[in-house]
Design a protein around this motif. Structure first.
Motif, PDB file in Angstrom:
ATOM      1  N   LEU A  54       0.812  -1.217   0.000  1.00 19.96           N
ATOM      2  CA  LEU A  54       0.000   0.000   0.000  1.00 19.96           C
ATOM      3  C   LEU A  54       0.841   1.261   0.000  1.00 19.96           C
ATOM      4  CD1 LEU A  54      -2.648  -1.123   2.668  1.00 19.96           C
ATOM      5  CD2 LEU A  54      -2.779  -1.359   0.178  1.00 19.96           C
ATOM      6  N   LEU A  55       2.060   1.184   0.530  1.00 21.28           N
ATOM      7  CA  LEU A  55       2.933   2.351   0.651  1.00 21.28           C
ATOM      8  C   LEU A  55       4.319   2.046   0.093  1.00 21.28           C
ATOM      9  CD1 LEU A  55       2.035   3.296   4.338  1.00 21.28           C
ATOM     10  CD2 LEU A  55       1.348   4.597   2.317  1.00 21.28           C
ATOM     11  N   GLU A  56       4.868   3.011  -0.628  1.00 17.12           N
ATOM     12  CA  GLU A  56       6.281   2.983  -1.016  1.00 17.12           C
ATOM     13  C   GLU A  56       7.028   3.825   0.007  1.00 17.12           C
ATOM     14  OE1 GLU A  56       7.827   1.462  -3.403  1.00 17.12           O
ATOM     15  OE2 GLU A  56       6.369   1.008  -4.994  1.00 17.12           O
ATOM     16  N   ARG A  57       8.044   3.280   0.633  1.00 13.16           N
ATOM     17  CA  ARG A  57       8.783   4.075   1.610  1.00 13.16           C
ATOM     18  C   ARG A  57      10.267   3.732   1.549  1.00 13.16           C
ATOM     19  NH1 ARG A  57       4.948  -0.081   3.082  1.00 13.16           N
ATOM     20  NH2 ARG A  57       5.483  -1.057   5.075  1.00 13.16           N
ATOM     21  N   ASP A  58      11.056   4.790   1.756  1.00 10.31           N
ATOM     22  CA  ASP A  58      12.498   4.645   1.910  1.00 10.31           C
ATOM     23  C   ASP A  58      12.932   5.651   2.958  1.00 10.31           C
ATOM     24  OD1 ASP A  58      12.660   7.142   0.616  1.00 10.31           O
ATOM     25  OD2 ASP A  58      12.875   6.203  -1.357  1.00 10.31           O
ATOM     26  N   ASN A  59      14.201   5.916   3.060  1.00  9.04           N
ATOM     27  CA  ASN A  59      14.693   6.813   4.117  1.00  9.04           C
ATOM     28  C   ASN A  59      14.283   8.266   3.882  1.00  9.04           C
ATOM     29  OD1 ASN A  59      15.881   4.735   5.543  1.00  9.04           O
ATOM     30  ND2 ASN A  59      17.831   4.913   4.414  1.00  9.04           N
ATOM     31  N   ARG A  60      13.878   8.595   2.638  1.00  7.39           N
ATOM     32  CA  ARG A  60      13.610   9.996   2.341  1.00  7.39           C
ATOM     33  C   ARG A  60      12.134  10.323   2.157  1.00  7.39           C
ATOM     34  NH1 ARG A  60      17.347  10.967  -2.746  1.00  7.39           N
ATOM     35  NH2 ARG A  60      16.425   8.926  -3.222  1.00  7.39           N
ATOM     36  N   ARG A  61      11.321   9.364   1.700  1.00  7.84           N
ATOM     37  CA  ARG A  61       9.937   9.716   1.381  1.00  7.84           C
ATOM     38  C   ARG A  61       9.010   8.509   1.533  1.00  7.84           C
ATOM     39  NH1 ARG A  61       8.651   8.316  -3.937  1.00  7.84           N
ATOM     40  NH2 ARG A  61       7.100   9.994  -4.081  1.00  7.84           N
ATOM     41  N   VAL A  62       7.727   8.851   1.675  1.00 10.78           N
ATOM     42  CA  VAL A  62       6.648   7.861   1.718  1.00 10.78           C
ATOM     43  C   VAL A  62       5.619   8.262   0.666  1.00 10.78           C
ATOM     44  CG1 VAL A  62       4.794   6.844   3.085  1.00 10.78           C
ATOM     45  CG2 VAL A  62       6.966   7.433   4.185  1.00 10.78           C
ATOM     46  N   SER A  63       5.141   7.310  -0.111  1.00 11.11           N
ATOM     47  CA  SER A  63       4.133   7.602  -1.132  1.00 11.11           C
ATOM     48  C   SER A  63       3.161   6.432  -1.228  1.00 11.11           C
ATOM     49  CB  SER A  63       4.776   7.870  -2.492  1.00 11.11           C
ATOM     50  OG  SER A  63       5.493   6.720  -2.929  1.00 11.11           O
ATOM     51  N   LEU A  64       2.008   6.709  -1.773  1.00 13.42           N
ATOM     52  CA  LEU A  64       0.985   5.681  -1.964  1.00 13.42           C
ATOM     53  C   LEU A  64       1.220   4.918  -3.261  1.00 13.42           C
ATOM     54  CD1 LEU A  64      -2.217   7.690  -0.984  1.00 13.42           C
ATOM     55  CD2 LEU A  64      -1.430   5.636   0.178  1.00 13.42           C
ATOM     56  N   THR A  65       1.036   3.613  -3.196  1.00 16.48           N
ATOM     57  CA  THR A  65       0.991   2.827  -4.423  1.00 16.48           C
ATOM     58  C   THR A  65      -0.409   2.966  -5.029  1.00 16.48           C
ATOM     59  OG1 THR A  65       0.205   0.838  -3.319  1.00 16.48           O
ATOM     60  CG2 THR A  65       2.605   1.179  -3.411  1.00 16.48           C
ATOM     61  N   ALA A  66      -0.587   2.440  -6.227  1.00 18.20           N
ATOM     62  CA  ALA A  66      -1.923   2.469  -6.835  1.00 18.20           C
ATOM     63  C   ALA A  66      -2.914   1.714  -5.958  1.00 18.20           C
ATOM     64  CB  ALA A  66      -1.865   1.866  -8.237  1.00 18.20           C
ATOM     65  N   ALA A  67      -2.489   0.567  -5.416  1.00 16.68           N
ATOM     66  CA  ALA A  67      -3.361  -0.186  -4.516  1.00 16.68           C
ATOM     67  C   ALA A  67      -3.641   0.605  -3.251  1.00 16.68           C
ATOM     68  CB  ALA A  67      -2.717  -1.531  -4.173  1.00 16.68           C
ATOM     69  N   GLY A  68      -2.606   1.331  -2.774  1.00 20.69           N
ATOM     70  CA  GLY A  68      -2.778   2.129  -1.568  1.00 20.69           C
ATOM     71  C   GLY A  68      -3.766   3.266  -1.764  1.00 20.69           C
ATOM     72  N   ALA A  69      -3.726   3.928  -2.944  1.00 17.75           N
ATOM     73  CA  ALA A  69      -4.655   5.022  -3.222  1.00 17.75           C
ATOM     74  C   ALA A  69      -6.096   4.503  -3.262  1.00 17.75           C
ATOM     75  CB  ALA A  69      -4.288   5.690  -4.542  1.00 17.75           C
ATOM     76  N   ALA A  70      -6.271   3.318  -3.888  1.00 16.17           N
ATOM     77  CA  ALA A  70      -7.618   2.729  -3.936  1.00 16.17           C
ATOM     78  C   ALA A  70      -8.084   2.327  -2.546  1.00 16.17           C
ATOM     79  CB  ALA A  70      -7.612   1.516  -4.872  1.00 16.17           C
ATOM     80  N   PHE A  71      -7.162   1.743  -1.761  1.00 19.09           N
ATOM     81  CA  PHE A  71      -7.531   1.301  -0.409  1.00 19.09           C
ATOM     82  C   PHE A  71      -7.855   2.502   0.479  1.00 19.09           C
ATOM     83  CE2 PHE A  71      -6.661  -0.377   3.874  1.00 19.09           C
ATOM     84  CZ  PHE A  71      -7.446  -1.524   3.842  1.00 19.09           C
ATOM     85  N   LEU A  72      -7.176   3.638   0.247  1.00 27.83           N
ATOM     86  CA  LEU A  72      -7.433   4.832   1.055  1.00 27.83           C
ATOM     87  C   LEU A  72      -8.870   5.313   0.868  1.00 27.83           C
ATOM     88  CD1 LEU A  72      -6.439   7.062   2.950  1.00 27.83           C
ATOM     89  CD2 LEU A  72      -5.654   8.323   0.926  1.00 27.83           C
TER      90      LEU A  72
END
Length: 310
Positions: free
Chosen positions: A49-67
């Motif tokens: 649902l989320l793309e995350r690394d040390n610098r940023r967090v973003s929604l995946t396509a599945a995450g946006a739909a789930f939101l």
């Protein structure tokens, strides 16, 4: 699959903040348990649902739909919680309200208006029944609150007087009594045909009629069950009938409603000038917040009727 509400709320916070630290502060928790909740959620959903690394967090396509679906889920639950609290507090629910036709004239309209204004989340289901039918309905659990006439079985029912009004006599507009200039007494009905009420099916108005005429010598020619029936018979020239003052609002053509002298039969709980009582009745021991709130509005709506006869 077991997705918890806590997991969904954690996901919504992270998805809106796009930052685990700020989301943790918003939820008043630390980051490690927040991260574990998101991991458990993704595992249960079976999608990242989320793309995350040390610098940023973003929604995946599945995450946006789930939101989007999460918003609907949380809103639905919040509404369900709020509704349950309103029911518990007596401002929501279903009210089965009994009433008689004539009692509805003065009080039912204002009461429904107040309910719609002050307690809009209470659904009102109306039951038009004579007093005996209301009592039976309350005993069977079909009616929560009735607007009816006494007497009642006080071992099974609680009651409260909500309106007191005068007794009037309905006469045909061509009747000699229609031109009377003052209140009429029992002696004015000597020898006249009177439309009375059934001794058991309409006991209250039967007893009021008998009480008023106790010192007179009139002739009972009919026994009916309903006020409207009595007034219609008056309009047909079949006699006179004793009715509550609000019956004038029935608007039956050709009928006048004349004032009567105060009742003087010694009933200690009755107002001689306003002997006709309307009671709110309910099953003894069933008072709850909703019923308490509705009774308050019954008293407010009834006050307008009561004040007009004060």
């Amino acid at each position: 699959m077991t997705v918890t509400l806590d997991q969904v709320r954690c996901f919504v916070a992270v998805a809106e903040e796009l930052h685990f630290g700020r989301a943790a502060e918003r939820l008043r928790m630390t980051q490690p348990p927040l991260s574990r909740q998101i991991q458990k959620l993704e595992s249960q959903v079976g999608a990242q649902l989320l793309e995350r690394d040390n610098r940023r967090v973003s929604l995946t396509a599945a995450g946006a739909a789930f939101l989007e679906d999460s918003y609907r889920l949380v809103n639905t639950l919040d509404q369900a919680v709020a509704h349950a609290r309103r029911v518990e507090g007596g401002s929501a629910g279903t009210l089965h309200l009994g009433f008689t036709a004539v009692s509805a004239i003065g009080i039912l309209g204002p009461l429904l208006g107040l309910l719609g204004q002050d307690l809009p989340d209470i659904e009102v289901i109306l039951h038009e029944r004579v007093t005996g039918g209301q009592v039976d309905g309350i005993r069977r659990g079909e009616i929560d609150l009735g607007l009816a006439r006494p007497p009642f079985d006080t071992s099974a029912l609680s009651s409260r007087v909500v309106v007191r009004e005068p007794l009037r006599v309905a006469v045909h507009e061509g009747h000699p009594l229609a031109s009377a200039t003052g209140p009429l007494g029992p002696e004015d009905f000597d020898g006249l045909p009177v439309i009375s009420y059934h001794p058991t099916q309409a006991r209250y108005f039967h007893e009021l009629t008998v009480r008023f005429l106790v010192n007179g010598h009139s002739r009972i020619t009919q026994n009916v069950q309903q006020i409207l029936t009595a007034v219609l018979l008056v309009a047909a020239g079949e006699g006179v009938a004793f009715v509550p003052a609000t019956a004038a609002a029935l608007g039956v053509q050709g009928v006048r409603f004349m004032p009567l002298a105060p009742m003087t039969d010694g009933h200690p709980d009755s107002d001689p000038a306003r002997p006709v009582e309307l009671h709110a009745i309910w099953a003894r021991g069933t008072m709850n917040p909703m019923l308490r709130n509705v009774l308050h509005l019954v008293q407010r709506s009834a006050q307008r009727v009561d004040d007009s006869y004060a």
